[in-house]
Design an enzyme around this catalytic site. Structure first.
Site, PDB file in Angstrom:
ATOM      1  N   GLN A  99       0.616  -1.138   0.007  1.00 21.07           N
ATOM      2  CA  GLN A  99       0.054   0.195  -0.048  1.00 21.07           C
ATOM      3  C   GLN A  99       1.039   1.104  -0.189  1.00 21.07           C
ATOM      4  O   GLN A  99       0.411   2.404  -0.012  1.00 21.07           O
ATOM      5  CB  GLN A  99      -1.034   0.071   1.064  1.00 21.07           C
ATOM      6  CG  GLN A  99      -1.940  -1.127   1.309  1.00 21.07           C
ATOM      7  CD  GLN A  99      -2.604  -1.287   2.675  1.00 21.07           C
ATOM      8  OE1 GLN A  99      -3.380  -0.541   2.972  1.00 21.07           O
ATOM      9  NE2 GLN A  99      -2.118  -2.112   3.516  1.00 21.07           N
ATOM     10  N   ASP A 102       6.263   4.864  -1.197  1.00 25.59           N
ATOM     11  CA  ASP A 102       7.377   5.548  -1.257  1.00 25.59           C
ATOM     12  C   ASP A 102       8.425   5.134  -1.909  1.00 25.59           C
ATOM     13  O   ASP A 102       9.751   5.615  -2.071  1.00 25.59           O
ATOM     14  CB  ASP A 102       7.664   5.640   0.488  1.00 25.59           C
ATOM     15  CG  ASP A 102       7.844   4.328   1.047  1.00 25.59           C
ATOM     16  OD1 ASP A 102       8.264   3.301   0.151  1.00 25.59           O
ATOM     17  OD2 ASP A 102       7.293   4.077   2.211  1.00 25.59           O
ATOM     18  N   HIS A 117      -1.665   1.548  -4.245  1.00 22.39           N
ATOM     19  CA  HIS A 117      -2.171   2.676  -4.147  1.00 22.39           C
ATOM     20  C   HIS A 117      -1.066   3.648  -5.008  1.00 22.39           C
ATOM     21  O   HIS A 117      -1.303   4.960  -4.559  1.00 22.39           O
ATOM     22  CB  HIS A 117      -1.921   3.180  -2.685  1.00 22.39           C
ATOM     23  CG  HIS A 117      -2.950   2.287  -1.902  1.00 22.39           C
ATOM     24  ND1 HIS A 117      -2.899   2.452  -0.516  1.00 22.39           N
ATOM     25  CD2 HIS A 117      -4.027   1.820  -2.390  1.00 22.39           C
ATOM     26  CE1 HIS A 117      -3.841   1.654  -0.001  1.00 22.39           C
ATOM     27  NE2 HIS A 117      -4.568   1.186  -1.055  1.00 22.39           N
ATOM     28  N   CYS A 125      -0.576  12.117 -16.802  1.00 18.87           N
ATOM     29  CA  CYS A 125      -1.228  13.170 -17.382  1.00 18.87           C
ATOM     30  C   CYS A 125      -2.836  12.814 -17.283  1.00 18.87           C
ATOM     31  O   CYS A 125      -3.317  12.132 -17.928  1.00 18.87           O
ATOM     32  CB  CYS A 125      -0.447  13.405 -18.845  1.00 18.87           C
ATOM     33  SG  CYS A 125      -1.367  14.625 -19.733  1.00 18.87           S
ATOM     34  N   GLY A 186       3.058  -4.423   8.955  1.00 24.16           N
ATOM     35  CA  GLY A 186       2.892  -2.915   9.123  1.00 24.16           C
ATOM     36  C   GLY A 186       1.725  -2.077   8.701  1.00 24.16           C
ATOM     37  O   GLY A 186       1.754  -1.070   8.006  1.00 24.16           O
ATOM     38  N   THR A 187       0.511  -2.752   8.899  1.00 27.63           N
ATOM     39  CA  THR A 187      -0.768  -1.922   8.360  1.00 27.63           C
ATOM     40  C   THR A 187      -1.839  -2.193   9.254  1.00 27.63           C
ATOM     41  O   THR A 187      -1.786  -3.164  10.136  1.00 27.63           O
ATOM     42  CB  THR A 187      -1.062  -2.360   6.779  1.00 27.63           C
ATOM     43  OG1 THR A 187      -2.540  -1.750   6.745  1.00 27.63           O
ATOM     44  CG2 THR A 187      -1.256  -3.965   6.793  1.00 27.63           C
ATOM     45  N   ASN A 212       3.255  -6.721  13.178  1.00 26.93           N
ATOM     46  CA  ASN A 212       2.824  -5.464  13.407  1.00 26.93           C
ATOM     47  C   ASN A 212       3.271  -4.938  14.753  1.00 26.93           C
ATOM     48  O   ASN A 212       3.074  -5.521  15.567  1.00 26.93           O
ATOM     49  CB  ASN A 212       1.334  -5.294  12.935  1.00 26.93           C
ATOM     50  CG  ASN A 212       0.820  -3.944  12.283  1.00 26.93           C
ATOM     51  OD1 ASN A 212       1.234  -3.749  11.351  1.00 26.93           O
ATOM     52  ND2 ASN A 212       0.004  -3.274  13.272  1.00 26.93           N
ATOM     53  N   ALA A 230       8.864  -4.047  12.395  1.00 26.57           N
ATOM     54  CA  ALA A 230       9.389  -4.846  11.413  1.00 26.57           C
ATOM     55  C   ALA A 230      10.839  -4.916  11.118  1.00 26.57           C
ATOM     56  O   ALA A 230      11.344  -6.030  10.733  1.00 26.57           O
ATOM     57  CB  ALA A 230       8.635  -4.051   9.984  1.00 26.57           C
TER      58      ALA A 230
HETATM   59  P1  OAD Z   1      -1.637   3.347   9.121  1.00 29.84           P
HETATM   60  O1  OAD Z   1      -0.889   4.380   9.724  1.00 29.84           O
HETATM   61  O2  OAD Z   1      -3.160   3.247   9.119  1.00 29.84           O
HETATM   62  O3  OAD Z   1      -1.085   1.983  10.170  1.00 29.84           O
HETATM   63  C1  OAD Z   1       0.372   1.792  10.345  1.00 29.84           C
HETATM   64  C2  OAD Z   1       0.356   0.631  11.021  1.00 29.84           C
HETATM   65  O4  OAD Z   1       1.719   0.057  10.990  1.00 29.84           O
HETATM   66  C3  OAD Z   1      -0.074   0.670  12.584  1.00 29.84           C
HETATM   67  O5  OAD Z   1      -0.877  -0.553  12.617  1.00 29.84           O
HETATM   68  C4  OAD Z   1       1.173   0.552  13.388  1.00 29.84           C
HETATM   69  O6  OAD Z   1       0.982  -0.103  14.528  1.00 29.84           O
HETATM   70  C5  OAD Z   1       2.223  -0.235  12.423  1.00 29.84           C
HETATM   71  N1  OAD Z   1       3.638   0.228  12.669  1.00 29.84           N
HETATM   72  C6  OAD Z   1       4.107   1.134  13.076  1.00 29.84           C
HETATM   73  N2  OAD Z   1       5.448   1.356  12.989  1.00 29.84           N
HETATM   74  C7  OAD Z   1       5.830   0.065  12.858  1.00 29.84           C
HETATM   75  C8  OAD Z   1       6.916  -0.704  12.855  1.00 29.84           C
HETATM   76  N3  OAD Z   1       8.147  -0.093  12.973  1.00 29.84           N
HETATM   77  N4  OAD Z   1       6.915  -2.100  12.401  1.00 29.84           N
HETATM   78  C9  OAD Z   1       5.740  -2.585  12.210  1.00 29.84           C
HETATM   79  N5  OAD Z   1       4.454  -2.147  12.371  1.00 29.84           N
HETATM   80  C10 OAD Z   1       4.643  -0.529  12.505  1.00 29.84           C
HETATM   81  O7  OAD Z   1      -1.001   2.919   7.716  1.00 29.84           O
HETATM   82  P2  OAD Z   1      -1.464   1.736   6.591  1.00 29.84           P
HETATM   83  O8  OAD Z   1      -2.130   0.734   7.255  1.00 29.84           O
HETATM   84  O9  OAD Z   1      -0.280   1.784   5.499  1.00 29.84           O
HETATM   85  O10 OAD Z   1      -3.925   5.318   1.397  1.00 29.84           O
HETATM   86  O11 OAD Z   1      -2.684   2.691   5.815  1.00 29.84           O
HETATM   87  C11 OAD Z   1      -3.294   2.192   4.850  1.00 29.84           C
HETATM   88  C12 OAD Z   1      -3.570   3.317   3.653  1.00 29.84           C
HETATM   89  O12 OAD Z   1      -4.357   4.569   4.398  1.00 29.84           O
HETATM   90  C13 OAD Z   1      -2.327   4.074   3.194  1.00 29.84           C
HETATM   91  O13 OAD Z   1      -2.089   3.444   1.916  1.00 29.84           O
HETATM   92  C14 OAD Z   1      -2.952   5.208   2.614  1.00 29.84           C
HETATM   93  C15 OAD Z   1      -3.660   5.696   4.073  1.00 29.84           C
HETATM   94  O14 OAD Z   1      -4.672   6.513   3.922  1.00 29.84           O
HETATM   95  C16 OAD Z   1      -3.891   6.134   0.778  1.00 29.84           C
HETATM   96  O15 OAD Z   1      -3.217   7.193   0.710  1.00 29.84           O
HETATM   97  C17 OAD Z   1      -4.661   5.579  -0.457  1.00 29.84           C
END
Ligand code: OAD
Length: 249
Positions: A99, A102, A117, A125, A186-187, A212, A230
């Protein structure tokens, strides 16, 4: 020690979120100091916001592009890339669905990657639809494409209210149908359709694992949940071969 992937001749699908890049210095989205804490999503990450104020939206994404280019892949990205190398050289199959926008997985050497994403390092464009690699951070805003229509460029990012790119979901689901293990890293498990992939794997009876920092919203869907960072947990739990350089050149 129980490894998440114990032998290489496995079909493995990994899905990552912003948590895997946290240790590289990239903000996650939710929680304290999360990126969305300081912004209303609909103001910067939606087609409506872009129509209303393309300069503001571009400023937001150029800042994130600069930040991503200034960060380095961490031990977590390298472990995922090393797993791909180990599995594919050992007769297995590997797909990484991320997702993250970067580009750090690719810089860590991951090869079979679907950026669900989009990417901060790609522009598109809005007139002719051309999609191209773009690391410029000093565009005169808003940037226009060098095509006959001189179309307005936009970040090649899936914004809220938009669908994933055609074919991506089908390809990820097909790999999950075929896989031996689905690993999520990490999500927060809150953004769909990505979060739905764990339900999908679970319904199919696939083995599932999650690494996570905090328990994700859908933690119950995983056979194995490893709580931790991670960059620390993946090198020591992902697979039994320490090749930290992975696919990296
Ligand atoms: P979130 O910010 O929702 O969640 C990040 C997760 O990573 C959390 O559950 C943390 O506990 C975990 N975390 C933080 N540091 C960590 C580490 N060092 N090792 C392992 N886990 C860690 O981010 P996403 O789930 O990526 O979409 O968010 C999903 C989508 O929501 C993104 O792609 C973005 C956002 O809105 C778009 O922009 C379309």
């Amino acid at each position: 020690m129980n490894w998440i992937v114990d032998t290489p001749e496995k079909k493995v699908v990994v899905m990552t979120g912003s948590g895997i890049s946290a240790e590289s210095g990239i903000q996650t989205f939710r929680g304290a100091n999360g990126l969305w804490e300081n912004h209303r999503i609909e103001d910067v990450a939606s087609p409506i916001a872009f129509r209303r104020d393309p300069v503001m939206v571009w400023n937001f994404y150029l800042q994130r592009r600069k930040q991503a280019l200034g960060c380095q892949p961490n031990a977590g990205h390298l472990a995922v890339s090393a797993l791909e190398k180990w599995v594919t050289e050992g007769g297995g199959e590997f797909l990484l669905a991320t997702q993250n926008v970067d580009g750090l997985h690719t810089r860590a050497g991951s090869r079979n990657v679907i950026e669900m994403h989009g990417s901060l390092l790609i522009s598109r464009c809005t007139a002719c639809g051309e999609v191209f690699q773009d690391e410029s951070v000093d565009w005169e805003l808003p940037p226009h494409h060098d095509c006959p229509q001189k179309g307005l460029l936009r970040p090649h990012i899936v914004w809220f209210g938009e669908s994933l790119f055609p074919g991506d979901m089908e390809n990820i689901e097909s790999a999950i149908r075929d896989c031996d293990i689905f690993i999520v890293i990490g999500t927060s498990g809150t953004v769909y359709p990505a979060a739905g992939l764990a339900h999908y794997a679970n319904r199919l009876g696939k083995r599932t694992a999650c690494v996570n920092k905090d328990a994700p919203a859908n933690v119950d869907l995983f056979d194995t949940f490893i709580q931790g960072e991670a960059g620390t947990e993946l090198p020591r739990r992902l697979f039994p071969e320490k090749r930290a350089k992975g696919n990296a050149p």
